[in-house]
Design a protein around this motif. Structure first.
Motif, short mmCIF file in Angstrom:
data_model
loop_
_atom_site.label_atom_id
_atom_site.label_comp_id
_atom_site.label_asym_id
_atom_site.label_seq_id
_atom_site.Cartn_x
_atom_site.Cartn_y
_atom_site.Cartn_z
N ARG A 188 -38.49 -45.17 66.31
CA ARG A 188 -36.71 -45.42 67.24
C ARG A 188 -36.94 -45.08 68.50
O ARG A 188 -37.01 -46.27 68.92
CB ARG A 188 -35.67 -45.08 66.94
CG ARG A 188 -34.12 -45.03 67.47
CD ARG A 188 -33.26 -44.85 66.29
NE ARG A 188 -33.20 -43.40 65.81
CZ ARG A 188 -33.26 -43.11 64.19
NH1 ARG A 188 -33.46 -44.29 63.43
NH2 ARG A 188 -33.01 -42.02 64.10
N ARG A 189 -37.76 -44.26 68.84
CA ARG A 189 -37.37 -44.40 70.51
C ARG A 189 -38.42 -44.84 71.18
O ARG A 189 -38.52 -45.15 72.23
CB ARG A 189 -37.52 -42.76 70.69
CG ARG A 189 -36.48 -41.55 70.74
CD ARG A 189 -37.13 -39.91 70.89
NE ARG A 189 -36.34 -38.72 71.18
CZ ARG A 189 -35.18 -38.83 72.04
NH1 ARG A 189 -35.25 -39.68 73.15
NH2 ARG A 189 -34.40 -37.79 71.73
N VAL A 191 -37.37 -41.08 64.15
CA VAL A 191 -36.86 -41.18 64.89
C VAL A 191 -37.71 -41.11 65.78
O VAL A 191 -37.48 -41.89 67.29
CB VAL A 191 -36.37 -38.71 65.41
CG1 VAL A 191 -35.88 -39.19 66.76
CG2 VAL A 191 -34.59 -38.76 64.33
N THR A 192 -39.57 -40.84 66.04
CA THR A 192 -39.83 -40.49 66.58
C THR A 192 -40.34 -42.91 66.75
O THR A 192 -40.71 -43.27 67.27
CB THR A 192 -41.82 -40.17 66.14
OG1 THR A 192 -41.19 -39.18 65.92
CG2 THR A 192 -42.63 -41.52 66.48
N PRO A 202 -31.05 -41.86 69.91
CA PRO A 202 -31.95 -41.57 68.97
C PRO A 202 -32.28 -41.26 68.14
O PRO A 202 -32.88 -41.47 67.25
CB PRO A 202 -33.22 -42.40 70.15
CG PRO A 202 -32.43 -41.55 71.33
CD PRO A 202 -31.48 -41.58 71.51
N ASP A 203 -32.18 -40.00 67.96
CA ASP A 203 -32.44 -38.28 67.06
C ASP A 203 -30.98 -38.57 66.09
O ASP A 203 -31.48 -37.95 64.94
CB ASP A 203 -31.95 -37.91 68.33
CG ASP A 203 -30.60 -36.66 68.47
OD1 ASP A 203 -30.53 -38.01 69.36
OD2 ASP A 203 -30.35 -35.97 68.54
N CYS A 248 -28.94 -46.25 70.34
CA CYS A 248 -29.53 -46.28 71.93
C CYS A 248 -29.43 -44.91 72.93
O CYS A 248 -30.58 -44.36 73.36
CB CYS A 248 -29.71 -47.44 72.78
SG CYS A 248 -29.35 -48.82 71.78
N GLU A 305 -33.87 -39.70 79.42
CA GLU A 305 -33.85 -39.18 78.57
C GLU A 305 -33.59 -40.26 77.34
O GLU A 305 -34.88 -40.40 76.11
CB GLU A 305 -34.13 -37.51 77.90
CG GLU A 305 -34.39 -36.43 79.13
CD GLU A 305 -35.68 -36.81 79.26
OE1 GLU A 305 -36.37 -36.63 78.23
OE2 GLU A 305 -36.52 -36.62 80.33
N VAL A 306 -32.75 -40.99 77.85
CA VAL A 306 -32.18 -41.76 76.74
C VAL A 306 -31.70 -43.06 76.76
O VAL A 306 -32.90 -43.33 77.48
CB VAL A 306 -31.02 -41.61 75.33
CG1 VAL A 306 -31.68 -39.95 74.76
CG2 VAL A 306 -29.93 -41.17 76.67
N GLU A 354 -37.79 -47.62 73.75
CA GLU A 354 -38.95 -47.04 75.31
C GLU A 354 -39.78 -48.68 75.24
O GLU A 354 -39.45 -49.06 76.27
CB GLU A 354 -39.81 -46.35 74.75
CG GLU A 354 -40.41 -45.66 76.22
CD GLU A 354 -41.45 -44.95 75.90
OE1 GLU A 354 -42.16 -44.50 77.37
OE2 GLU A 354 -41.02 -44.15 75.43
#
Length: 281
Positions: A241-242, A238-239, A224-225, A221, A273-274, A246
């Motif tokens: 997960r983000r 990664v995409t 996420p990267d 969390c 940002e996270v 969100e």
């Protein structure tokens, strides 16, 4: 019962809660990853082996119209590349199902978030030397893109735990957006595998998301990267997960992490940002 989402009961079906591989092997590009995970999730790293403690669990959804098992864990008597999962003979999974007041005959659907070995094992059982569906009255919902990819490889987990339910005529290939009744929707979260889906449970104003392997630790969390060693397309993962984090934050969904440290349930909140993880009390 783990939680209730409106009229939907969600039950944990736990098979294993033990250290897996060392965190540095699972997230090889992250320096000092074990210490970082432990700082966000105390107790997640086994002090003896250095392994990340990963629960292997499914979730039973009791909706007003269906009984749905999301992911069927490792299973017994299976051939697996990871030795602790090989040739098991254990009653915990079935005992968890029984504790929820359910027999294999009662299950209407088995929903596979993806086709990795620790999510499909109890799809089948060994009976008189043959692999047969464990849930004789269920439809098995299988992500179509995963089936295409895993059928081409035809590893042991596919031939033992997926192909027999297809041969029995109990499978249905599905795509993101597929719905079961009014409460369950498959959410597109590819990257860990080509067809990976997460499971949205929505009833009234209440929502929850079952992650599958879109995440493996609550530390993701905040990070996420971080790329997991078994993601087939790490950038796509990664995409996904983000996007999952969100959406969960914006809708204030309860999040059930398939491999999160027990109790594996909480919420994610925007944190710059996270995101950050807040365990349900």
């Amino acid at each position: 019962m783990l939680c209730r989402i409106g009229d939907v009961e969600i039950w944990r079906i736990l098979e294993i809660n033990a250290p897996y591989l060392p965190a540095k092997d699972l997230f090889p590009d992250v320096p000092d990853v074990a210490a970082l995970i432990e700082s966000r999730d105390p107790g997640a790293i086994c002090p003896t082996s250095g392994g990340l403690i990963l629960p292997i669990q499914g979730f039973l959804l009791k909706t007003p119209s269906h009984l749905i098992l999301v992911d069927a864990c490792v299973g017994n008597h299976k051939t697996n590349r990871y030795p602790p999962w090989t040739g098991r003979s254990d009653s915990r999974f079935m005992a968890s199902l029984a504790a929820a007041g359910v027999t294999p005959d009662d299950v209407d659907y088995v929903l596979c978030t993806h086709l990795h070995t620790d999510h499909v094992g109890w799809n089948t059982k060994l009976e008189d030397g043959r692999w047969v569906p464990t849930f004789p009255n269920a439809r098995y919902l299988i992500p179509d893109s995963d089936n295409a990819a895993f059928a081409e490889i035809a590893a042991d987990s596919y031939t033992e735990s997926v192909l027999p339910v297809i041969a029995a005529g109990q499978s249905e290939m599905v795509t993101p957006g597929h719905q079961l009744g009014d409460c369950i929707t498959l959410i597109d979260t590819p990257g860990h595998t080509p067809g990976h889906v997460s499971v949205l449970v929505k009833n009234g104003a209440a929502e929850a998301i079952i992650t599958g392997d879109a995440l493996h630790t609550t530390a993701q969390c905040w990070h996420p990267d971080w790329q997991f060693i078994y993601d087939t397309d790490p950038d796509q993962a990664v995409t996904s997960r983000r996007a999952l984090l969100e959406a969960a934050s914006e809708a204030d969904r309860r999040v059930l992490g398939s491999h999160f440290t027990l109790p594996s349930i909480g919420r994610v909140k925007a944190n710059g940002e996270v995101f950050r993880w807040e365990e349900d009390i």
